[in-house]
Design a protein around this motif. Structure first.
Motif, PDB file in Angstrom:
ATOM      1  N   ALA A 193      26.430  53.336  42.190  1.00 16.69           N
ATOM      2  CA  ALA A 193      26.619  52.218  41.261  1.00 16.69           C
ATOM      3  C   ALA A 193      27.105  52.727  39.909  1.00 16.69           C
ATOM      4  CB  ALA A 193      25.306  51.446  41.110  1.00 16.69           C
ATOM      5  N   ASP A 194      27.262  51.763  39.012  1.00 13.34           N
ATOM      6  CA  ASP A 194      27.662  52.053  37.632  1.00 13.34           C
ATOM      7  C   ASP A 194      29.105  52.539  37.545  1.00 13.34           C
ATOM      8  OD1 ASP A 194      25.021  51.426  36.858  1.00 13.34           O
ATOM      9  OD2 ASP A 194      24.404  53.493  37.229  1.00 13.34           O
ATOM     10  N   PHE A 195      30.010  51.786  38.170  1.00 10.55           N
ATOM     11  CA  PHE A 195      31.432  52.095  38.095  1.00 10.55           C
ATOM     12  C   PHE A 195      32.156  50.958  37.378  1.00 10.55           C
ATOM     13  CE2 PHE A 195      30.079  54.143  42.151  1.00 10.55           C
ATOM     14  CZ  PHE A 195      30.190  55.459  41.724  1.00 10.55           C
ATOM     15  N   PRO A 196      32.167  50.991  36.026  1.00 12.21           N
ATOM     16  CA  PRO A 196      32.897  49.949  35.290  1.00 12.21           C
ATOM     17  C   PRO A 196      34.398  50.136  35.525  1.00 12.21           C
ATOM     18  CG  PRO A 196      32.090  51.637  33.795  1.00 12.21           C
ATOM     19  CD  PRO A 196      31.568  51.987  35.157  1.00 12.21           C
ATOM     20  N   CYS A 197      35.021  49.095  36.023  1.00 15.70           N
ATOM     21  CA  CYS A 197      36.396  49.198  36.477  1.00 15.70           C
ATOM     22  C   CYS A 197      37.170  47.957  36.049  1.00 15.70           C
ATOM     23  CB  CYS A 197      36.368  49.305  37.997  1.00 15.70           C
ATOM     24  SG  CYS A 197      37.932  49.636  38.737  1.00 15.70           S
ATOM     25  N   CYS A 198      38.438  48.146  35.701  1.00 17.85           N
ATOM     26  CA  CYS A 198      39.304  47.061  35.261  1.00 17.85           C
ATOM     27  C   CYS A 198      40.421  46.883  36.284  1.00 17.85           C
ATOM     28  CB  CYS A 198      39.886  47.423  33.892  1.00 17.85           C
ATOM     29  SG  CYS A 198      41.018  46.220  33.224  1.00 17.85           S
ATOM     30  N   TYR A 199      40.774  45.650  36.572  1.00 18.02           N
ATOM     31  CA  TYR A 199      41.889  45.414  37.486  1.00 18.02           C
ATOM     32  C   TYR A 199      42.443  44.015  37.296  1.00 18.02           C
ATOM     33  CZ  TYR A 199      38.161  43.413  40.419  1.00 18.02           C
ATOM     34  OH  TYR A 199      37.108  42.695  40.893  1.00 18.02           O
ATOM     35  N   ARG A 200      43.543  43.779  37.970  1.00 16.92           N
ATOM     36  CA  ARG A 200      44.107  42.442  37.968  1.00 16.92           C
ATOM     37  C   ARG A 200      44.605  42.128  39.364  1.00 16.92           C
ATOM     38  NH1 ARG A 200      49.274  40.334  35.742  1.00 16.92           N
ATOM     39  NH2 ARG A 200      50.922  41.299  36.959  1.00 16.92           N
ATOM     40  N   SER A 201      44.561  40.875  39.691  1.00 20.95           N
ATOM     41  CA  SER A 201      45.048  40.400  40.980  1.00 20.95           C
ATOM     42  C   SER A 201      46.243  39.506  40.698  1.00 20.95           C
ATOM     43  CB  SER A 201      43.934  39.635  41.711  1.00 20.95           C
ATOM     44  OG  SER A 201      42.815  40.473  41.891  1.00 20.95           O
ATOM     45  N   TRP A 202      47.388  40.114  40.519  1.00 19.84           N
ATOM     46  CA  TRP A 202      48.571  39.410  40.036  1.00 19.84           C
ATOM     47  C   TRP A 202      49.006  38.276  40.954  1.00 19.84           C
ATOM     48  CZ3 TRP A 202      53.155  38.777  42.522  1.00 19.84           C
ATOM     49  CH2 TRP A 202      53.392  39.586  43.638  1.00 19.84           C
ATOM     50  N   SER A 203      48.717  38.350  42.234  1.00 16.64           N
ATOM     51  CA  SER A 203      49.192  37.324  43.162  1.00 16.64           C
ATOM     52  C   SER A 203      48.232  36.145  43.319  1.00 16.64           C
ATOM     53  CB  SER A 203      49.471  37.946  44.535  1.00 16.64           C
ATOM     54  OG  SER A 203      48.280  38.481  45.077  1.00 16.64           O
ATOM     55  N   ARG A 204      47.073  36.226  42.714  1.00 19.48           N
ATOM     56  CA  ARG A 204      46.101  35.125  42.821  1.00 19.48           C
ATOM     57  C   ARG A 204      46.340  34.089  41.737  1.00 19.48           C
ATOM     58  NH1 ARG A 204      40.161  36.932  43.481  1.00 19.48           N
ATOM     59  NH2 ARG A 204      39.940  34.682  43.501  1.00 19.48           N
ATOM     60  N   GLN A 205      45.818  32.919  41.974  1.00 20.21           N
ATOM     61  CA  GLN A 205      45.924  31.836  40.999  1.00 20.21           C
ATOM     62  C   GLN A 205      44.842  31.987  39.934  1.00 20.21           C
ATOM     63  OE1 GLN A 205      48.297  29.487  41.096  1.00 20.21           O
ATOM     64  NE2 GLN A 205      49.166  30.408  42.919  1.00 20.21           N
ATOM     65  N   GLY A 206      45.080  31.396  38.783  1.00 18.87           N
ATOM     66  CA  GLY A 206      44.065  31.335  37.735  1.00 18.87           C
ATOM     67  C   GLY A 206      43.970  32.599  36.911  1.00 18.87           C
ATOM     68  N   LYS A 207      42.774  32.829  36.371  1.00 18.42           N
ATOM     69  CA  LYS A 207      42.564  33.911  35.409  1.00 18.42           C
ATOM     70  C   LYS A 207      42.560  35.306  36.025  1.00 18.42           C
ATOM     71  CE  LYS A 207      40.224  31.141  31.992  1.00 18.42           C
ATOM     72  NZ  LYS A 207      39.092  31.016  31.095  1.00 18.42           N
ATOM     73  N   HIS A 208      42.546  35.412  37.349  1.00 14.54           N
ATOM     74  CA  HIS A 208      42.556  36.732  37.979  1.00 14.54           C
ATOM     75  C   HIS A 208      43.854  37.494  37.741  1.00 14.54           C
ATOM     76  CE1 HIS A 208      39.195  34.931  40.223  1.00 14.54           C
ATOM     77  NE2 HIS A 208      38.739  36.171  40.171  1.00 14.54           N
ATOM     78  N   VAL A 209      44.897  36.799  37.271  1.00 14.91           N
ATOM     79  CA  VAL A 209      46.164  37.485  36.983  1.00 14.91           C
ATOM     80  C   VAL A 209      46.042  38.345  35.734  1.00 14.91           C
ATOM     81  CG1 VAL A 209      47.539  35.692  38.101  1.00 14.91           C
ATOM     82  CG2 VAL A 209      47.191  35.602  35.641  1.00 14.91           C
ATOM     83  N   TYR A 210      45.030  38.085  34.927  1.00 13.30           N
ATOM     84  CA  TYR A 210      44.803  38.879  33.723  1.00 13.30           C
ATOM     85  C   TYR A 210      43.921  40.078  34.053  1.00 13.30           C
ATOM     86  CZ  TYR A 210      46.351  34.558  31.525  1.00 13.30           C
ATOM     87  OH  TYR A 210      47.056  33.460  31.185  1.00 13.30           O
ATOM     88  N   LEU A 211      44.007  41.106  33.233  1.00  9.79           N
ATOM     89  CA  LEU A 211      43.104  42.234  33.393  1.00  9.79           C
ATOM     90  C   LEU A 211      41.675  41.753  33.188  1.00  9.79           C
ATOM     91  CD1 LEU A 211      44.952  45.057  31.428  1.00  9.79           C
ATOM     92  CD2 LEU A 211      44.600  44.917  33.905  1.00  9.79           C
ATOM     93  N   HIS A 212      40.810  42.137  34.078  1.00 11.47           N
ATOM     94  CA  HIS A 212      39.394  41.800  33.960  1.00 11.47           C
ATOM     95  C   HIS A 212      38.602  42.913  34.626  1.00 11.47           C
ATOM     96  CE1 HIS A 212      40.693  40.159  37.830  1.00 11.47           C
ATOM     97  NE2 HIS A 212      39.438  40.173  38.231  1.00 11.47           N
ATOM     98  N   GLY A 213      37.327  42.943  34.360  1.00  9.67           N
ATOM     99  CA  GLY A 213      36.555  44.049  34.880  1.00  9.67           C
ATOM    100  C   GLY A 213      35.185  43.650  35.389  1.00  9.67           C
TER     101      GLY A 213
END
Length: 174
Positions: free
Chosen positions: A35-55
């Motif tokens: 555990a304890d793996f802070p990670c940032c990603y984006r799901s560019w092909s999904r709808q909504g706010k997932h297209v933005y970088l989030h973690g």
């Protein structure tokens, strides 16, 4: 899994893998949480706010299986192998930015990485299913090499939050 998306719904999926070692059945299991793996990603092909970088702070529960324990210690895996697993998970997910190989802005992310703004990891997909599959394959390779095939990964439970959990298993469904 329902197609209805509710804001407080818990999304879980169990995916079966047919690639457990043929002719072997597990007598011993070891479950470890990484555990304890802070990670940032984006799901560019999904709808909504997932297209933005989030973690999220990712965690992985990994179940190791074997028919026979180590002869000298009666352990499924020794601490050195578990340390190697943790090191590889940290390399991939600890304070990194995951971007899909087909992201239309991949060159921008590569430029940010080149300039030292992000620690980039390019994956086939950035979804939890793909992360669980990456962990399964990578950790299975580590333990296979370290134990000469005596131990294999039988299950990975990947969490990005309490509401999104993916279970990937090599054992037949019960």
């Amino acid at each position: 899994m329902s197609n209805v998306m509710l804001s407080e719904a818990v999304h879980t999926a169990t995916i079966h893998r047919d690639d457990a070692p043929i002719g072997q059945s597990a007598q011993f299991h070891l479950r470890k949480r990484f555990a304890d793996f802070p990670c940032c990603y984006r799901s560019w092909s999904r709808q909504g706010k997932h297209v933005y970088l989030h973690g999220y702070e990712l965690s992985f529960d990994i179940e190791f299986a074997c028919a026979e324990t180590e002869p000298d210690s009666e352990a499924v895996l020794n601490n050195r192998v578990l340390k190697d697993v943790r090191t590889e998970l940290r390399r991939q997910f600890d304070h990194t930015t995951l971007v899909a190989a087909d992201d239309p802005h991949l060159e921008l992310f590569e430029l940010l990485a080149e300039r030292g703004v992000i620690d980039l990891r390019i994956m086939i997909s950035t979804g939890m299913q793909a992360s669980a599959a990456w962990v399964f394959d990578t950790v299975d390779s580590i333990v296979f090499q370290a134990t000469a095939g005596r131990v294999w990964v039988s299950r990975v439970i990947a969490r990005e939050s309490r509401n999104n959990v993916i279970t990937l298993t090599a054992e037949p469904p019960v």
